[in-house]
Design a protein around this motif. Sequence first.
Motif, short mmCIF file in Angstrom:
data_model
loop_
_atom_site.label_atom_id
_atom_site.label_comp_id
_atom_site.label_asym_id
_atom_site.label_seq_id
_atom_site.Cartn_x
_atom_site.Cartn_y
_atom_site.Cartn_z
N ARG A 29 31.59 37.47 31.03
CA ARG A 29 32.46 36.56 31.77
C ARG A 29 33.91 36.65 31.29
NH1 ARG A 29 30.17 32.44 30.32
NH2 ARG A 29 28.46 32.45 31.81
N ALA A 30 34.11 36.84 29.99
CA ALA A 30 35.47 36.95 29.45
C ALA A 30 36.22 38.12 30.07
CB ALA A 30 35.41 37.10 27.93
N LYS A 31 35.52 39.22 30.30
CA LYS A 31 36.15 40.37 30.95
C LYS A 31 36.50 40.07 32.40
CE LYS A 31 33.66 43.61 27.97
NZ LYS A 31 32.64 44.69 27.90
N LEU A 32 35.65 39.28 33.07
CA LEU A 32 35.94 38.91 34.46
C LEU A 32 37.18 38.03 34.55
CD1 LEU A 32 32.47 38.08 36.06
CD2 LEU A 32 33.81 40.18 36.24
N ASP B 74 39.27 44.92 45.39
CA ASP B 74 38.05 45.69 45.59
C ASP B 74 37.40 46.03 44.25
OD1 ASP B 74 36.33 46.96 47.56
OD2 ASP B 74 36.98 48.85 46.66
N THR B 75 38.20 46.44 43.28
CA THR B 75 37.67 46.80 41.96
C THR B 75 37.04 45.60 41.27
OG1 THR B 75 39.30 48.58 41.68
CG2 THR B 75 38.30 47.68 39.68
N VAL B 76 37.77 44.50 41.25
CA VAL B 76 37.29 43.32 40.53
C VAL B 76 36.11 42.67 41.24
CG1 VAL B 76 37.94 41.06 39.62
CG2 VAL B 76 39.54 42.98 39.49
N ALA B 77 36.11 42.71 42.57
CA ALA B 77 34.96 42.17 43.31
C ALA B 77 33.69 42.92 42.91
CB ALA B 77 35.19 42.28 44.81
N GLY B 78 33.80 44.23 42.72
CA GLY B 78 32.65 45.00 42.27
C GLY B 78 32.21 44.58 40.88
N GLN B 79 33.17 44.28 39.99
CA GLN B 79 32.83 43.82 38.64
C GLN B 79 32.12 42.47 38.68
OE1 GLN B 79 36.57 43.80 36.57
NE2 GLN B 79 36.78 46.03 36.57
N VAL C 220 48.28 47.49 46.49
CA VAL C 220 47.88 47.24 45.11
C VAL C 220 46.92 46.05 45.03
CG1 VAL C 220 48.69 46.43 42.85
CG2 VAL C 220 49.90 48.28 44.03
N LEU C 221 47.24 44.98 45.76
CA LEU C 221 46.37 43.81 45.77
C LEU C 221 44.98 44.17 46.30
CD1 LEU C 221 45.64 40.80 45.65
CD2 LEU C 221 46.68 40.56 47.92
N ARG D 137 42.77 37.58 36.50
CA ARG D 137 44.22 37.41 36.29
C ARG D 137 44.99 38.63 36.78
NH1 ARG D 137 43.50 35.12 30.14
NH2 ARG D 137 42.95 32.96 30.70
N TRP D 138 44.38 39.78 36.66
CA TRP D 138 44.98 41.03 37.14
C TRP D 138 45.17 40.96 38.66
CZ3 TRP D 138 42.13 45.90 38.67
CH2 TRP D 138 42.94 47.03 38.61
N VAL D 139 44.17 40.43 39.36
CA VAL D 139 44.26 40.27 40.81
C VAL D 139 45.26 39.17 41.15
CG1 VAL D 139 42.98 39.61 42.89
CG2 VAL D 139 41.92 41.10 41.18
#
Length: 447
Positions: free
Chosen positions: A83-86, A117-122, A111-112, A91-93
């Motif tokens: 969860r900490a990585k998420l 897309d990347t973070v949603a996969g995570q 960029v957004l 915050r990156w998004v």
Amino acid sequence: MATSTARQPGPGQHGRGAAGGLRGARTAGEQRLLDNWLATQAVNLARHACSLRPFAKGEFGTGPAAPSDAHIDAVNRFLDGLRAKLVESARWVEAAAAAARREPDTRRLTVLLERKDTVAGQVLYVEGIWDFYFDLFVQRLSSFGERLRSVDRIGANCYEDVYVGLGTAQPTPSLLPFSYADSGFTPATFRRGVPLRRLRYHPNLFPLITLPQHRLDNVWALSSVLHEISHNLQADLGLWDVMPKALYDRLTGERLPPGVARIWARWHKEIMADMFALVLGGPAAVESLMDVVGRAPASTLRFNPTGVHPTSYLRVPISLVLLRRLGFERMATDLGRVWGRLYPRADAGGIPGPVLATFQPAAELVVDTMVFQPYRQLAGKRLAEILPFGPTQMAMVEQAGRRLAAGEDPGTVPARFMVGAARSALDQRLATPQAITDNFYRMLGRR
């Protein structure tokens, strides 16, 4: 006369200047809607990540069927790291969304979208792990709860008796086997520390025992649970590391062919689990084994040259060797005759000739090596010494079976004997199958 028509911009081309960026929206409404959408992306993703919250103690009940605090704490610690990585990724998004709101040109919008897309996969990756444990724990709130807790208690009793039998200061593991219901034909186990696909190949936190519903309905068949728990005991005690070599050396030392010795050494995990199950639960383990492997001859007699399971047909006579060594000669003889009537042609499934020709002496040596020889991993003791089972223990099982059938408390009989008690009650027709099942769970639920 031809009418001049202004060329309408295509998607993404509104207000495009020489630098290729969006200078602004064509209308105030468009600007407002775009701004709202950009702000919502970061909110949605952050809330999705936050929904993968820690599990609360008491969330899955407060009765004896509820997951232990130790199991919930272990899962929460594991999920906290993911969860900490998420949170950092969210915050990156959020930063990309803020930049796009300030200046919504094509580059920032892209960029957004890519970060989203990347973070949603995570998030979905972690959600799959969270869902696995949620499904595991929430079963304890269902009608399975009492039954699964009863299986947990049998597993805990196996661990306690083994570690007490060692007679050393080695503590019993705090995270004991945890059971859950699933579809399938036979029970299975997932050992501590083994990477699991359902956990995205992270190591399994604690032993898991998966049980088909029909096994939970037929409690006299739960000796297979003792087999699965035994796999975890083998691993936790370190016996897997020494047994293959011990078997190979013993067999070849007695002049059996090296090729035959290699086959028996490859079978060590499953044979050892059968041996453990028998000394943990008594002769009912052999009857339960016959339930499992007693299938069509083409299946039961089929030899797999690379399999880790012994040919199913051979598993019963291997267990009968131990049953005789424990003092149940007559029962072993009778069960052997029954097995022979079911499968009169041992050579019909492709079992290699050398294996069949040397089977009896090899089985005697294997059983002696596993059960009647001392090991450092067993504090210098023999398995038969740590878990004694003979006529005295069988009398306890049969008495518990009579009490179970009558709906009476079986007293201080070990929980691991209760499967044998149920089998004894069924074999002697002391009560209906449903009464035996109901009383089994009621008695274990009182403990």
